[in-house]
Design a protein around this motif. Structure first.
Motif, PDB file in Angstrom:
ATOM      1  N   ALA A   7      -3.629   0.245   3.678  1.00 55.90           N
ATOM      2  CA  ALA A   7      -3.873  -0.823   4.653  1.00 55.90           C
ATOM      3  C   ALA A   7      -5.326  -0.789   5.120  1.00 55.90           C
ATOM      4  O   ALA A   7      -5.991  -1.828   5.214  1.00 55.90           O
ATOM      5  N   ARG A   8      -5.826   0.384   5.397  1.00 55.65           N
ATOM      6  CA  ARG A   8      -7.211   0.523   5.848  1.00 55.65           C
ATOM      7  C   ARG A   8      -8.203   0.126   4.739  1.00 55.65           C
ATOM      8  O   ARG A   8      -9.250  -0.449   5.005  1.00 55.65           O
ATOM      9  N   LEU A   9      -7.860   0.431   3.493  1.00 59.39           N
ATOM     10  CA  LEU A   9      -8.732   0.045   2.378  1.00 59.39           C
ATOM     11  C   LEU A   9      -8.807  -1.476   2.237  1.00 59.39           C
ATOM     12  O   LEU A   9      -9.884  -2.022   1.976  1.00 59.39           O
ATOM     13  N   TRP A  10      -7.683  -2.175   2.428  1.00 57.57           N
ATOM     14  CA  TRP A  10      -7.704  -3.648   2.357  1.00 57.57           C
ATOM     15  C   TRP A  10      -8.583  -4.225   3.461  1.00 57.57           C
ATOM     16  O   TRP A  10      -9.343  -5.170   3.226  1.00 57.57           O
ATOM     17  N   VAL A  11      -8.492  -3.664   4.642  1.00 55.43           N
ATOM     18  CA  VAL A  11      -9.322  -4.144   5.755  1.00 55.43           C
ATOM     19  C   VAL A  11     -10.799  -3.869   5.482  1.00 55.43           C
ATOM     20  O   VAL A  11     -11.655  -4.730   5.713  1.00 55.43           O
ATOM     21  N   THR A  12     -11.105  -2.696   4.958  1.00 59.23           N
ATOM     22  CA  THR A  12     -12.489  -2.360   4.622  1.00 59.23           C
ATOM     23  C   THR A  12     -13.033  -3.315   3.560  1.00 59.23           C
ATOM     24  O   THR A  12     -14.169  -3.801   3.678  1.00 59.23           O
ATOM     25  N   ALA A  13     -12.234  -3.601   2.538  1.00 58.90           N
ATOM     26  CA  ALA A  13     -12.659  -4.542   1.493  1.00 58.90           C
ATOM     27  C   ALA A  13     -12.898  -5.931   2.088  1.00 58.90           C
ATOM     28  O   ALA A  13     -13.892  -6.593   1.758  1.00 58.90           O
ATOM     29  N   GLN A  14     -11.992  -6.360   2.961  1.00 61.46           N
ATOM     30  CA  GLN A  14     -12.123  -7.675   3.594  1.00 61.46           C
ATOM     31  C   GLN A  14     -13.441  -7.780   4.354  1.00 61.46           C
ATOM     32  O   GLN A  14     -14.217  -8.720   4.159  1.00 61.46           O
ATOM     33  N   PHE A  15     -13.718  -6.829   5.210  1.00 62.31           N
ATOM     34  CA  PHE A  15     -14.925  -6.903   6.031  1.00 62.31           C
ATOM     35  C   PHE A  15     -16.190  -6.661   5.215  1.00 62.31           C
ATOM     36  O   PHE A  15     -17.245  -7.224   5.517  1.00 62.31           O
ATOM     37  N   GLY A  16     -16.087  -5.858   4.181  1.00 64.94           N
ATOM     38  CA  GLY A  16     -17.237  -5.673   3.297  1.00 64.94           C
ATOM     39  C   GLY A  16     -17.612  -6.971   2.602  1.00 64.94           C
ATOM     40  O   GLY A  16     -18.792  -7.337   2.520  1.00 64.94           O
ATOM     41  N   LEU A  17     -16.602  -7.709   2.120  1.00 64.92           N
ATOM     42  CA  LEU A  17     -16.861  -8.996   1.474  1.00 64.92           C
ATOM     43  C   LEU A  17     -17.427 -10.013   2.465  1.00 64.92           C
ATOM     44  O   LEU A  17     -18.325 -10.780   2.123  1.00 64.92           O
ATOM     45  N   LEU A  18     -16.915 -10.011   3.683  1.00 62.44           N
ATOM     46  CA  LEU A  18     -17.451 -10.919   4.705  1.00 62.44           C
ATOM     47  C   LEU A  18     -18.927 -10.628   4.959  1.00 62.44           C
ATOM     48  O   LEU A  18     -19.754 -11.548   5.022  1.00 62.44           O
ATOM     49  N   ALA A  19     -19.274  -9.359   5.084  1.00 59.13           N
ATOM     50  CA  ALA A  19     -20.669  -8.981   5.328  1.00 59.13           C
ATOM     51  C   ALA A  19     -21.554  -9.404   4.159  1.00 59.13           C
ATOM     52  O   ALA A  19     -22.650  -9.949   4.365  1.00 59.13           O
ATOM     53  N   LEU A  20     -21.076  -9.185   2.954  1.00 60.98           N
ATOM     54  CA  LEU A  20     -21.854  -9.585   1.781  1.00 60.98           C
ATOM     55  C   LEU A  20     -22.048 -11.098   1.726  1.00 60.98           C
ATOM     56  O   LEU A  20     -23.126 -11.576   1.364  1.00 60.98           O
ATOM     57  N   MET A  21     -21.013 -11.839   2.082  1.00 64.39           N
ATOM     58  CA  MET A  21     -21.126 -13.303   2.026  1.00 64.39           C
ATOM     59  C   MET A  21     -22.194 -13.836   2.966  1.00 64.39           C
ATOM     60  O   MET A  21     -22.829 -14.844   2.678  1.00 64.39           O
ATOM     61  N   PHE A  22     -22.384 -13.173   4.071  1.00 62.19           N
ATOM     62  CA  PHE A  22     -23.385 -13.646   5.032  1.00 62.19           C
ATOM     63  C   PHE A  22     -24.798 -13.208   4.692  1.00 62.19           C
ATOM     64  O   PHE A  22     -25.750 -13.780   5.189  1.00 62.19           O
ATOM     65  N   GLY A  23     -24.951 -12.195   3.831  1.00 65.56           N
ATOM     66  CA  GLY A  23     -26.302 -11.716   3.672  1.00 65.56           C
ATOM     67  C   GLY A  23     -26.772 -11.291   2.307  1.00 65.56           C
ATOM     68  O   GLY A  23     -27.922 -10.919   2.156  1.00 65.56           O
ATOM     69  N   TRP A  24     -25.916 -11.331   1.271  1.00 66.01           N
ATOM     70  CA  TRP A  24     -26.382 -10.850  -0.015  1.00 66.01           C
ATOM     71  C   TRP A  24     -25.968 -11.780  -1.120  1.00 66.01           C
ATOM     72  O   TRP A  24     -24.786 -12.119  -1.193  1.00 66.01           O
ATOM     73  N   PRO A  25     -26.819 -12.158  -2.000  1.00 66.96           N
ATOM     74  CA  PRO A  25     -28.260 -12.113  -1.779  1.00 66.96           C
ATOM     75  C   PRO A  25     -28.628 -13.083  -0.677  1.00 66.96           C
ATOM     76  O   PRO A  25     -27.789 -13.892  -0.300  1.00 66.96           O
ATOM     77  N   ALA A  26     -29.833 -13.031  -0.199  1.00 64.37           N
ATOM     78  CA  ALA A  26     -30.227 -13.888   0.920  1.00 64.37           C
ATOM     79  C   ALA A  26     -29.971 -15.347   0.566  1.00 64.37           C
ATOM     80  O   ALA A  26     -30.662 -15.918  -0.265  1.00 64.37           O
TER      81      ALA A  26
END
Length: 147
Positions: A7-26
């Protein structure tokens, strides 16, 4: 792997993808009517969810909270995971505004993660509320009437 760890891994993946969508690549942000419509639809669905399911009943981890109750009204009448749908809509708006195939690939990955997270959550909800199986038979996971 233990349910709690997964469960924690799914949440980590979710938030990691959200962070990437907002900033990588610029991204080259350019808001348009389609991006604004998707952003607004996602935000409106979140407000509708909060109207029917108070924040204390939510859990960011796909595990039922102790003392939580099953909500089947409002958007939950039409889809089992309206918060995930709201996030998918909102982030589609982000992908449109970013004008980058990378953001669309990340958005697709986010959809896959949310689908697996929802499946895990549903297994756990079925163990807590025996009525959940009947609810799941008549209410679609993400898209009313389809899926």
């Amino acid at each position: 792997m233990q349910t709690h760890t997964l469960a924690r891994l799914w949440v980590t993946a979710q938030f990691g993808l959200l962070a990437l969508m907002f900033g990588w690549p610029a991204p080259q942000w350019r808001l348009s009517w389609p991006s604004l419509a998707l952003l607004a639809a996602g935000a409106a669905l979140v407000l509708w969810v909060f109207w029917h399911n108070r924040p204390g009943n939510f859990n960011i981890v796909p595990e039922p909270r102790q003392g939580a109750h099953l909500v089947i009204t409002g958007p939950y009448r039409w889809m089992r995971h309206p918060m995930y749908v709201a996030l998918i809509l909102f982030m589609a708006g982000v992908a449109v505004a970013a004008h980058s195939p990378v953001q669309w690939a990340l958005w697709t990955a986010l959809g896959v993660v949310l689908n697996f997270k929802a499946a895990m959550e549903e297994r756990l909800l079925s163990g807590v509320w025996p009525d959940y199986a009947g609810y799941a038979r008549v209410t679609r996971r993400f898209i009313p009437g389809l899926w």
